[in-house]
Design a protein around this motif. Structure first.
Motif, PDB file in Angstrom:
ATOM      1  N   PRO A  70     -63.333 -51.426 -60.721  1.00  0.00           N
ATOM      2  CA  PRO A  70     -62.420 -52.537 -60.360  1.00  0.00           C
ATOM      3  C   PRO A  70     -61.992 -52.504 -58.904  1.00  0.00           C
ATOM      4  CG  PRO A  70     -61.723 -50.405 -61.464  1.00  0.00           C
ATOM      5  CD  PRO A  70     -63.104 -50.436 -61.493  1.00  0.00           C
ATOM      6  N   SER A  71     -62.679 -51.661 -58.205  1.00  0.00           N
ATOM      7  CA  SER A  71     -61.982 -51.220 -56.938  1.00  0.00           C
ATOM      8  C   SER A  71     -62.884 -50.513 -56.056  1.00  0.00           C
ATOM      9  CB  SER A  71     -60.598 -50.819 -56.780  1.00  0.00           C
ATOM     10  OG  SER A  71     -60.424 -49.251 -57.352  1.00  0.00           O
ATOM     11  N   PHE A  72     -62.717 -50.446 -54.693  1.00  0.00           N
ATOM     12  CA  PHE A  72     -63.421 -49.559 -53.830  1.00  0.00           C
ATOM     13  C   PHE A  72     -62.632 -48.412 -53.765  1.00  0.00           C
ATOM     14  CE2 PHE A  72     -64.125 -53.960 -52.266  1.00  0.00           C
ATOM     15  CZ  PHE A  72     -65.747 -54.098 -52.333  1.00  0.00           C
ATOM     16  N   TYR A  73     -63.242 -47.169 -53.769  1.00  0.00           N
ATOM     17  CA  TYR A  73     -62.866 -46.072 -53.562  1.00  0.00           C
ATOM     18  C   TYR A  73     -63.921 -45.073 -52.552  1.00  0.00           C
ATOM     19  CZ  TYR A  73     -61.374 -41.247 -54.534  1.00  0.00           C
ATOM     20  OH  TYR A  73     -61.076 -39.966 -54.396  1.00  0.00           O
ATOM     21  N   CYS A  74     -63.226 -44.375 -51.828  1.00  0.00           N
ATOM     22  CA  CYS A  74     -64.232 -43.433 -50.782  1.00  0.00           C
ATOM     23  C   CYS A  74     -63.434 -42.251 -50.444  1.00  0.00           C
ATOM     24  CB  CYS A  74     -65.001 -44.277 -49.831  1.00  0.00           C
ATOM     25  SG  CYS A  74     -63.649 -45.284 -48.959  1.00  0.00           S
ATOM     26  N   GLU A  75     -64.119 -41.203 -50.009  1.00  0.00           N
ATOM     27  CA  GLU A  75     -63.503 -40.140 -49.492  1.00  0.00           C
ATOM     28  C   GLU A  75     -64.065 -39.616 -48.311  1.00  0.00           C
ATOM     29  OE1 GLU A  75     -63.713 -36.803 -52.407  1.00  0.00           O
ATOM     30  OE2 GLU A  75     -62.467 -38.190 -54.020  1.00  0.00           O
ATOM     31  N   GLY A  76     -63.261 -39.293 -47.442  1.00  0.00           N
ATOM     32  CA  GLY A  76     -63.801 -38.691 -46.140  1.00  0.00           C
ATOM     33  C   GLY A  76     -62.698 -37.926 -45.153  1.00  0.00           C
ATOM     34  N   VAL A  77     -62.987 -37.129 -44.327  1.00  0.00           N
ATOM     35  CA  VAL A  77     -62.335 -36.483 -43.473  1.00  0.00           C
ATOM     36  C   VAL A  77     -61.769 -37.217 -42.316  1.00  0.00           C
ATOM     37  CG1 VAL A  77     -63.322 -34.306 -44.232  1.00  0.00           C
ATOM     38  CG2 VAL A  77     -64.191 -35.353 -42.276  1.00  0.00           C
ATOM     39  N   PRO A  78     -60.895 -36.777 -41.473  1.00  0.00           N
ATOM     40  CA  PRO A  78     -60.448 -37.653 -40.467  1.00  0.00           C
ATOM     41  C   PRO A  78     -61.587 -37.818 -39.515  1.00  0.00           C
ATOM     42  CG  PRO A  78     -58.612 -36.244 -41.005  1.00  0.00           C
ATOM     43  CD  PRO A  78     -59.712 -35.879 -41.901  1.00  0.00           C
ATOM     44  N   GLY A  79     -61.892 -39.116 -39.012  1.00  0.00           N
ATOM     45  CA  GLY A  79     -63.176 -39.331 -38.217  1.00  0.00           C
ATOM     46  C   GLY A  79     -64.118 -39.726 -38.883  1.00  0.00           C
ATOM     47  N   ALA A  80     -64.462 -39.662 -40.177  1.00  0.00           N
ATOM     48  CA  ALA A  80     -65.478 -40.091 -41.024  1.00  0.00           C
ATOM     49  C   ALA A  80     -65.723 -41.727 -41.056  1.00  0.00           C
ATOM     50  CB  ALA A  80     -65.414 -39.635 -42.336  1.00  0.00           C
ATOM     51  N   VAL A  81     -66.887 -41.954 -41.175  1.00  0.00           N
ATOM     52  CA  VAL A  81     -67.339 -43.406 -41.386  1.00  0.00           C
ATOM     53  C   VAL A  81     -67.941 -43.578 -42.492  1.00  0.00           C
ATOM     54  CG1 VAL A  81     -68.749 -45.283 -40.282  1.00  0.00           C
ATOM     55  CG2 VAL A  81     -67.498 -43.600 -38.847  1.00  0.00           C
ATOM     56  N   LEU A  82     -67.097 -44.271 -43.666  1.00  0.00           N
ATOM     57  CA  LEU A  82     -67.499 -44.485 -44.738  1.00  0.00           C
ATOM     58  C   LEU A  82     -68.301 -45.774 -45.105  1.00  0.00           C
ATOM     59  CD1 LEU A  82     -64.367 -42.896 -46.386  1.00  0.00           C
ATOM     60  CD2 LEU A  82     -66.333 -41.668 -45.640  1.00  0.00           C
ATOM     61  N   GLN A  83     -68.998 -45.973 -46.121  1.00  0.00           N
ATOM     62  CA  GLN A  83     -69.599 -47.073 -46.467  1.00  0.00           C
ATOM     63  C   GLN A  83     -69.583 -47.658 -47.752  1.00  0.00           C
ATOM     64  OE1 GLN A  83     -73.805 -46.825 -45.072  1.00  0.00           O
ATOM     65  NE2 GLN A  83     -73.457 -46.622 -43.052  1.00  0.00           N
ATOM     66  N   ASP A  84     -69.495 -49.076 -47.920  1.00  0.00           N
ATOM     67  CA  ASP A  84     -69.565 -49.697 -49.272  1.00  0.00           C
ATOM     68  C   ASP A  84     -70.079 -51.001 -48.995  1.00  0.00           C
ATOM     69  OD1 ASP A  84     -69.285 -50.146 -51.998  1.00  0.00           O
ATOM     70  OD2 ASP A  84     -67.345 -48.883 -52.153  1.00  0.00           O
ATOM     71  N   THR A  85     -70.303 -51.786 -50.062  1.00  0.00           N
ATOM     72  CA  THR A  85     -70.686 -53.006 -50.184  1.00  0.00           C
ATOM     73  C   THR A  85     -69.812 -53.945 -51.045  1.00  0.00           C
ATOM     74  OG1 THR A  85     -72.918 -52.244 -49.784  1.00  0.00           O
ATOM     75  CG2 THR A  85     -72.677 -54.406 -50.655  1.00  0.00           C
TER      76      THR A  85
END
Length: 284
Positions: free
Chosen positions: A46-61
């Motif tokens: 139902p939504s986009f969800y991602c996790e990462g630390v400061p400075g990270a580059v996350l990807q989705d579509t």
């Protein structure tokens, strides 16, 4: 003696529908109100969800589905969250009739982002102004630290002013206790109470505490003690002197009047004596 086999409970139709409704809603894409929709690629989200630390580059579509019989042109953007979102491809996306287009995008977590959740949304807009928004949630990892300080404590008339500063990485709900000692002992003692405020990380908030029954004449030391769940106790102090200036001014004026009267009386007493001296020293 054998016992009969237990039967599984039968759910009535309305209850089955109610339990299934969240699952159905979870699979429904963000509809524009026209013949196209947008949703996370892959289905079932139902939504986009991602996790990462400061400075990270996350990807989705993101997937844009054109169910109509005519080509569709849309533009994509990100709203809220304070995150940097970049979409692949041209600014205007052309989607043929009865076709689904998938657009990759990246989310860059700022290097100075604090741990916690950041919410936003991916917005798709067509040429007619119709929009479909898909929620975007980014969880920023890192150590969670609760730290609170109380600063700039001062006494102004019948109010105690101060500032609370959240120096940690979590939202804080502070508790405040107020105490003041005068020359002869305690003159103010308020038990800890939860303040009706929420302090986001890095925020500074100016507050004040009323003190309508403060002493009229005293020298006091005020102590504010602030706590929050998970944070160390913080203390701030200020000193003040209370003087009844109106009464003091009246007493001073009275003393000056009395002194002036004494001087006037003395001057009147000296004048006859001087006259008598002059008459005695005059020639016959």
């Amino acid at each position: 003696m054998p016992y009969p086999a237990a039967r599984a409970p039968r759910l009535s139709l309305p209850l089955v529908l109610l339990l299934s409704l969240p699952l159905l809603l979870a699979a429904v894409p963000a509809d524009s109100g026209a013949d196209w929709s947008a949703a996370p690629s892959g289905g079932g989200r139902p939504s986009f969800y991602c996790e990462g630390v400061p400075g990270a580059v996350l990807q989705d579509t993101v997937a844009v589905t054109n169910r109509g019989a005519e080509p569709l042109t849309v533009r994509l953007r990100a709203a809220g969250a304070g995150l940097r979102v970049a979409f692949a491809g041209p600014a205007a996306l052309a989607v043929p009739a009865r076709t689904r287009a998938e657009v990759p995008f990246t989310v860059t977590v700022p290097a100075d982002a604090r741990p916690g959740d950041a919410a936003g949304e991916v917005v798709v807009r067509d040429a007619a102004g119709r929009e479909a928004a898909v929620p975007l949630l980014v969880r920023v990892g890192g150590p969670r630290l609760a730290a609170l300080t109380v600063e700039r404590v001062a006494v102004h008339g019948d109010r105690i002013t101060y500032e609370l500063v959240n120096r940690g990485t979590t939202v804080l709900v502070p508790r405040l206790a107020v105490h003041a000692d005068g020359v002869l002992g305690a003159v103010l003692d308020r038990a800890p109470r939860t303040l009706p405020v929420r302090l986001p990380p890095g925020s500074r908030l100016a507050l004040d505490e009323p003190w309508p029954d403060r002493p009229a004449l005293d020298a006091v030391t005020v102590r504010l003690t602030v706590t929050a769940p998970g944070a160390a106790q913080a203390t701030g102090r200020a000193s003040a002197r209370f003087v009844p200036w109106a009464a003091t001014a009246g007493a001073a004026a009275g003393a000056l009047s009395a002194a002036a009267a004494v001087v006037a009386v003395r001057r009147r007493g000296r004048r006859p004596a001087a006259a008598q001296a002059e008459s005695r020293g005059a020639p016959a």
